[in-house]
Write an enzyme that holds these catalytic residues in place. Structure first.
Site, PDB file in Angstrom:
ATOM      1  CG  HIS A  21      19.767  -6.416 -51.533  1.00 44.05           C
ATOM      2  ND1 HIS A  21      19.904  -5.709 -50.356  1.00 44.05           N
ATOM      3  CD2 HIS A  21      18.483  -6.178 -51.948  1.00 44.05           C
ATOM      4  CE1 HIS A  21      18.765  -5.075 -50.085  1.00 44.05           C
ATOM      5  NE2 HIS A  21      17.897  -5.342 -51.029  1.00 44.05           N
ATOM      6  CG  PHE A  46      12.774 -12.891 -54.585  1.00 50.12           C
ATOM      7  CD1 PHE A  46      13.926 -12.602 -55.291  1.00 50.12           C
ATOM      8  CD2 PHE A  46      11.964 -13.924 -55.027  1.00 50.12           C
ATOM      9  CE1 PHE A  46      14.268 -13.314 -56.432  1.00 50.12           C
ATOM     10  CE2 PHE A  46      12.297 -14.646 -56.162  1.00 50.12           C
ATOM     11  CZ  PHE A  46      13.456 -14.343 -56.856  1.00 50.12           C
TER      12      PHE A  46
END
Length: 196
Positions: A19, A64
């Protein structure tokens, strides 16, 4: 000014995960272009520079992944950057590992970082550099898969992919997204890892 955003998650726990592919590419671009991404604020690490005669802002949101749009919107608003001048570099489950695709606008493919950016900017017209990471065998394992580190065989070719993605970004800046798409969208960089 162009805003080039690499997507990922902050913190040592996520540093080498799939990611964070966007972070890897942005770090390489910043290093090659001598742009220090040491500024904080706007929920990001960021830095300004000039590439191919154009002012650029490089940023790694620190919110995030699922809240990336919050940071991108703050940066775009403060520096008065229109959505069409935003380029997002991100991992993509829908492409095999070793494949890079450039795209202007379009859907988000379920990518929560892209969904957040689309919602925050008010539309999908931003440009993207999609970095293939492949898919897990079971769809239910996607969330775990993107937060796992790259395999040893993937790591062997990862530097080539990062450098190629960096070059694609440079071409977007110097020649525009359409020219860069013609140069890079047929490319596959996985000849060394057929076993993956």
């Amino acid at each position: 000014m162009k805003l080039i955003v690499g997507l990922g998650n902050p913190g040592a726990r996520y540093r080498f995960t799939r990611h964070n592919f966007g972070f890897f590419v942005l770090d390489q671009l910043a290093e090659d272009q001598d742009i220090m991404m040491s500024q904080t604020g706007f929920d990001a690490l960021w830095g300004k520079g000039v590439i191919a005669g154009q002012s650029v802002l490089l940023a790694k949101p620190q919110t995030f992944m699922n809240l990336s749009g919050k940071s991108v919107r703050k940066l775009a608003d403060f520096f008065k950057i229109v959505v069409e001048d935003v380029l997002v570099v991100h991992d993509d489950l829908d492409l095999p590992f070793g494949v890079i695709r450039l795209k202007a606008g379009g859907g988000q493919g379920g990518h929560k970082g892209l969904i957040s950016i689309c919602d925050s900017l008010g539309g999908p017209e931003f440009q993207r550099v999609r970095l293939g990471i492949g898919k897990p065998a079971q769809r239910s394992a996607v969330e775990r898969y993107v937060l796992e580190p790259f395999t040893e065989s993937e790591l062997r070719i990862l530097p080539r992919i990062i450098v190629t993605a960096r070059s694609a970004i440079l071409e977007v800046i110097s020649s525009g997204i359409k020219t860069a798409m013609n140069s890079y969208n047929g490319m596959v960089i996985n000849d060394l890892i057929q076993e993956v």
